[in-house]
Design a protein around this motif. Sequence first.
Motif, PDB file in Angstrom:
ATOM      1  N   ARG A  32       0.818  -1.211   0.000  1.00  0.00           N
ATOM      2  CA  ARG A  32       0.000   0.000   0.000  1.00  0.00           C
ATOM      3  C   ARG A  32       0.854   1.264   0.000  1.00  0.00           C
ATOM      4  O   ARG A  32       0.378   2.318  -0.397  1.00  0.00           O
ATOM      5  N   LEU A  33       2.074   1.142   0.479  1.00  0.00           N
ATOM      6  CA  LEU A  33       2.975   2.289   0.474  1.00  0.00           C
ATOM      7  C   LEU A  33       3.658   2.406  -0.883  1.00  0.00           C
ATOM      8  O   LEU A  33       3.985   1.393  -1.505  1.00  0.00           O
ATOM      9  N   PRO A  34       3.877   3.620  -1.362  1.00  0.00           N
ATOM     10  CA  PRO A  34       4.702   3.778  -2.565  1.00  0.00           C
ATOM     11  C   PRO A  34       6.077   3.148  -2.328  1.00  0.00           C
ATOM     12  O   PRO A  34       6.593   3.149  -1.206  1.00  0.00           O
ATOM     13  N   MET A  37       8.663   5.082  -0.386  1.00  0.00           N
ATOM     14  CA  MET A  37       8.461   5.198   1.059  1.00  0.00           C
ATOM     15  C   MET A  37       8.871   3.923   1.778  1.00  0.00           C
ATOM     16  O   MET A  37       9.486   3.965   2.849  1.00  0.00           O
ATOM     17  N   ALA A  38       8.502   2.762   1.202  1.00  0.00           N
ATOM     18  CA  ALA A  38       8.915   1.490   1.794  1.00  0.00           C
ATOM     19  C   ALA A  38      10.432   1.382   1.814  1.00  0.00           C
ATOM     20  O   ALA A  38      11.030   0.916   2.797  1.00  0.00           O
ATOM     21  N   ARG A  39      11.067   1.846   0.719  1.00  0.00           N
ATOM     22  CA  ARG A  39      12.524   1.762   0.622  1.00  0.00           C
ATOM     23  C   ARG A  39      13.189   2.662   1.663  1.00  0.00           C
ATOM     24  O   ARG A  39      14.167   2.262   2.296  1.00  0.00           O
ATOM     25  N   ILE A  40      12.647   3.854   1.875  1.00  0.00           N
ATOM     26  CA  ILE A  40      13.277   4.774   2.824  1.00  0.00           C
ATOM     27  C   ILE A  40      13.126   4.267   4.248  1.00  0.00           C
ATOM     28  O   ILE A  40      14.004   4.473   5.103  1.00  0.00           O
ATOM     29  N   MET A  41      12.015   3.561   4.547  1.00  0.00           N
ATOM     30  CA  MET A  41      11.843   2.972   5.871  1.00  0.00           C
ATOM     31  C   MET A  41      12.891   1.901   6.133  1.00  0.00           C
ATOM     32  O   MET A  41      13.520   1.861   7.195  1.00  0.00           O
ATOM     33  N   VAL A  42      13.100   1.044   5.144  1.00  0.00           N
ATOM     34  CA  VAL A  42      14.095  -0.026   5.296  1.00  0.00           C
ATOM     35  C   VAL A  42      15.490   0.558   5.389  1.00  0.00           C
ATOM     36  O   VAL A  42      16.337   0.091   6.163  1.00  0.00           O
ATOM     37  N   GLN A  43      15.754   1.601   4.605  1.00  0.00           N
ATOM     38  CA  GLN A  43      17.074   2.239   4.680  1.00  0.00           C
ATOM     39  C   GLN A  43      17.306   2.860   6.050  1.00  0.00           C
ATOM     40  O   GLN A  43      18.424   2.841   6.569  1.00  0.00           O
ATOM     41  N   ALA A 157       8.970  -1.438   9.644  1.00  0.00           N
ATOM     42  CA  ALA A 157       9.728  -1.235   8.411  1.00  0.00           C
ATOM     43  C   ALA A 157      10.136  -2.558   7.790  1.00  0.00           C
ATOM     44  O   ALA A 157      10.033  -2.750   6.568  1.00  0.00           O
ATOM     45  N   LEU A 158      10.593  -3.499   8.621  1.00  0.00           N
ATOM     46  CA  LEU A 158      11.058  -4.783   8.084  1.00  0.00           C
ATOM     47  C   LEU A 158       9.914  -5.592   7.491  1.00  0.00           C
ATOM     48  O   LEU A 158      10.031  -6.156   6.397  1.00  0.00           O
ATOM     49  N   ALA A 159       8.789  -5.676   8.204  1.00  0.00           N
ATOM     50  CA  ALA A 159       7.666  -6.482   7.726  1.00  0.00           C
ATOM     51  C   ALA A 159       7.051  -5.903   6.460  1.00  0.00           C
ATOM     52  O   ALA A 159       6.540  -6.646   5.612  1.00  0.00           O
ATOM     53  N   SER A 160       7.082  -4.580   6.311  1.00  0.00           N
ATOM     54  CA  SER A 160       6.513  -3.969   5.109  1.00  0.00           C
ATOM     55  C   SER A 160       7.312  -4.337   3.865  1.00  0.00           C
ATOM     56  O   SER A 160       6.811  -4.229   2.747  1.00  0.00           O
ATOM     57  N   THR A 161       8.556  -4.789   4.072  1.00  0.00           N
ATOM     58  CA  THR A 161       9.404  -5.174   2.935  1.00  0.00           C
ATOM     59  C   THR A 161       9.566  -6.689   2.824  1.00  0.00           C
ATOM     60  O   THR A 161       9.393  -7.262   1.753  1.00  0.00           O
ATOM     61  N   PHE A 162       9.882  -7.352   3.960  1.00  0.00           N
ATOM     62  CA  PHE A 162      10.220  -8.779   3.907  1.00  0.00           C
ATOM     63  C   PHE A 162       9.040  -9.689   4.191  1.00  0.00           C
ATOM     64  O   PHE A 162       9.121 -10.898   3.964  1.00  0.00           O
TER      65      PHE A 162
END
Length: 247
Positions: A32-34, A37-43, A157-162
């Motif tokens: 749901r996140l662009p 935005m997901a990338r910047i959270m993980v970074q 942040a991790l769960a939104s990516t992995f």
Amino acid sequence: MELTLLDKLSGTLANAATVALGSALGLALKGRLPERMARIMVQGVGLTSLFIGFSMAQALGKARGGAVDGVVLGLLTLVLGGLLGEALRLEEGLEGLGERVKRAVRGGGSFTEGFVAASLLFCVGPMTLLGSIQNGLTGDASLLLLKATLDGMSAIALASTFGVGVGFSVLVVLLYQGGVALLAGTLAQALPDPAADPRVLLVTGVGGLMVLGVGVNLLGLTRVRVGSFLPALLLAPLVWALADRLR
């Protein structure tokens, strides 16, 4: 006044709850996140992981065993642990297990990478050990509550990516932190000053190097096989004991 089981595990249960809640929020946001935005959270988590890893790795400077410098002990421990992990094909085993669990729960993302990264980030470090001992001995959960806040934010942040693999790190938090809290009396006798014990410092320093690997992976700089280094955490006290005999 004798502590109840809930008193001893209060911090661990709170920590597990924040990781579970953070993972659930991250999964709800997944897709749901662009992407930016997901990338910047993980970074952000990756950069924080590098800071935590560097801070923890500095413990190697105080982990001297006999005539052997702590940095050398850390290198030996990490290399031996990595070789053992590769011989056991630990990374592949974790990936295979992760894929089976991911299919069973119909999860998405990289289950293994999320599970390993989250488990290391949440369970390797001085706050985990000292906070669990403090909670188990006195019932004071303040250190673990601070850690729980940090872990919950990282879990989002991790769960939104992995994906769902991050949520399964709750099991590691419960088993490891809960086990340390329940064994706090025995640990306190064996380690009267855990913050200054060279064995704890070596485990902390080696764990810090592994957390650095997690940060590197999160930032996409290269691919560190962090799972293969896991045996180093068990080997660290043995390596220190052997070095200490070389006085």
